[in-house]
Design a protein around this motif. Structure first.
Motif, short mmCIF file in Angstrom:
data_model
loop_
_atom_site.label_atom_id
_atom_site.label_comp_id
_atom_site.label_asym_id
_atom_site.label_seq_id
_atom_site.Cartn_x
_atom_site.Cartn_y
_atom_site.Cartn_z
N GLU A 290 56.84 -12.95 -22.17
CA GLU A 290 56.47 -12.41 -20.79
C GLU A 290 57.46 -11.36 -20.59
N THR A 291 58.63 -11.49 -20.70
CA THR A 291 59.82 -10.57 -20.18
C THR A 291 59.83 -9.55 -21.06
N ILE A 292 59.66 -8.45 -20.44
CA ILE A 292 60.12 -7.15 -21.28
C ILE A 292 61.43 -6.59 -21.30
N ASP A 293 61.89 -6.41 -22.51
CA ASP A 293 63.37 -6.07 -22.69
C ASP A 293 63.34 -4.61 -22.57
N PRO A 294 63.96 -4.13 -21.57
CA PRO A 294 64.11 -2.41 -21.13
C PRO A 294 64.98 -1.99 -22.42
N GLU A 295 65.67 -2.79 -22.95
CA GLU A 295 66.54 -2.12 -24.18
C GLU A 295 65.83 -1.93 -25.49
N GLU A 296 64.60 -2.59 -25.42
CA GLU A 296 63.67 -2.73 -26.78
C GLU A 296 63.12 -1.17 -27.15
N ASP A 297 63.21 -0.97 -28.41
CA ASP A 297 62.74 0.41 -28.76
C ASP A 297 61.30 0.07 -28.91
N MET A 298 60.58 0.66 -28.16
CA MET A 298 59.00 0.47 -28.11
C MET A 298 58.50 1.11 -29.57
N ASN A 299 59.02 1.94 -29.93
CA ASN A 299 58.63 2.68 -31.36
C ASN A 299 58.72 1.92 -32.29
N LYS A 300 59.23 0.88 -32.29
CA LYS A 300 59.71 0.07 -33.63
C LYS A 300 58.67 -0.96 -33.61
N LEU A 301 57.82 -1.31 -32.42
CA LEU A 301 57.04 -2.43 -32.50
C LEU A 301 55.68 -1.95 -32.94
N ASP A 302 55.02 -3.19 -33.89
CA ASP A 302 53.49 -2.92 -34.35
C ASP A 302 52.62 -2.72 -33.27
N ASP A 303 51.40 -2.22 -33.76
CA ASP A 303 50.47 -2.10 -32.65
C ASP A 303 50.23 -3.27 -31.88
N LYS A 304 50.11 -4.38 -32.47
CA LYS A 304 49.53 -5.65 -31.87
C LYS A 304 50.66 -6.12 -30.58
N GLU A 305 52.06 -5.88 -30.98
CA GLU A 305 53.16 -6.21 -29.97
C GLU A 305 52.94 -5.27 -28.98
N LEU A 306 52.68 -3.77 -29.19
CA LEU A 306 52.93 -2.81 -28.43
C LEU A 306 51.65 -2.98 -27.43
N ALA A 307 50.54 -3.43 -27.93
CA ALA A 307 49.36 -3.64 -26.98
C ALA A 307 49.97 -4.89 -26.04
N LYS A 308 50.70 -5.89 -26.53
CA LYS A 308 51.00 -7.03 -25.78
C LYS A 308 51.64 -6.19 -24.59
N ARG A 309 52.83 -5.73 -24.78
CA ARG A 309 53.88 -5.03 -23.85
C ARG A 309 52.97 -4.43 -22.86
N LYS A 310 52.04 -3.46 -23.34
CA LYS A 310 51.14 -2.59 -22.53
C LYS A 310 50.45 -3.65 -21.52
N SER A 311 49.95 -4.66 -22.07
CA SER A 311 49.18 -5.37 -21.16
C SER A 311 49.91 -6.23 -20.02
N ILE A 312 51.26 -6.60 -20.60
CA ILE A 312 52.03 -7.08 -19.59
C ILE A 312 52.37 -6.44 -18.53
N MET A 313 52.84 -5.00 -19.02
CA MET A 313 53.16 -3.96 -17.94
C MET A 313 52.04 -3.52 -17.01
N ASP A 314 50.70 -3.56 -17.60
CA ASP A 314 49.79 -3.39 -16.72
C ASP A 314 49.52 -4.36 -15.60
N GLU A 315 49.59 -5.64 -16.18
CA GLU A 315 49.66 -6.72 -15.31
C GLU A 315 50.59 -6.70 -14.16
N LEU A 316 51.82 -6.49 -14.45
CA LEU A 316 52.83 -6.57 -13.65
C LEU A 316 52.72 -5.21 -12.57
N PHE A 317 52.05 -4.04 -13.21
CA PHE A 317 51.77 -2.91 -12.26
C PHE A 317 50.66 -3.45 -11.17
N GLU A 318 49.56 -3.83 -11.78
CA GLU A 318 48.60 -4.75 -11.05
C GLU A 318 49.27 -5.69 -9.92
#
Length: 167
Positions: free
Chosen positions: A101-129
């Motif tokens: 659940e923890t998003i690594d700020p150092e992580e390069d989002m460009n290297k993630l595949d779509d599924k992982e990216l979508a997961k990060r995005k949903s975590i961020m959306d949720e944190l934002f919410e």
């Protein structure tokens, strides 16, 4: 017309024995707090948590009750259950989940595949919410782990659901 939800989800938890997802919810039409037990069938340590969560959320028998529960949380409960089937302790499963659940700020989002990216995005959306309190948002806590006694029958959970004690 404004449609109010008949059921307000308050807490959601997992019971290992028998495997089930437990929902504590408020029945607004009767103004009572109730507990709904949703047995988990055909779920093994090889099952896909997100698919199981979606199936449960869209199950016609439970749909209305689970409106207020996020898919991510149901996934989490299924993951805890799967961890248990694999012999992990609750603490291990929770820790594993927390790391995911923890998003690594150092992580390069460009290297993630779509599924992982979508997961990060949903975590961020949720944190934002989470951080953006909605005006009419009752302060419900959705992410509560409920530990049930393993060996007792579920009926004897020993909760007086009508009482106002802190759980």
């Amino acid at each position: 017309a404004c449609t109010t939800m008949t059921f307000t989800a308050q807490k959601c938890g997992v019971c290992f024995q028998p495997p089930s997802i437990i929902l504590i919810y408020r029945d607004n039409s009767q103004d009572k707090t109730r507990q709904r037990i949703m047995p988990v069938r055909n779920f093994s340590k090889f099952s896909d948590c997100s698919m199981a969560a979606e199936q449960l959320k869209n199950n016609p028998r439970h749909k209305a009750y689970l409106e207020g529960v996020s898919l991510r949380q149901l996934q989490k409960l299924y993951c805890l259950l799967r961890g248990h089937l694999e012999g992990e302790s609750l603490a291990e499963s929770l820790e594993k989940f927390r790391q995911e659940e923890t998003i690594d700020p150092e992580e390069d989002m460009n290297k993630l595949d779509d599924k992982e990216l979508a997961k990060r995005k949903s975590i961020m959306d949720e944190l934002f919410e989470k951080n953006r309190k909605k005006k009419d948002d009752p302060d419900f806590v959705y992410n509560v782990e409920v530990e049930f006694p393993q060996d007792e029958q579920l009926e004897s959970c020993g909760w007086d659901v009508e009482s106002d004690e802190e759980m």
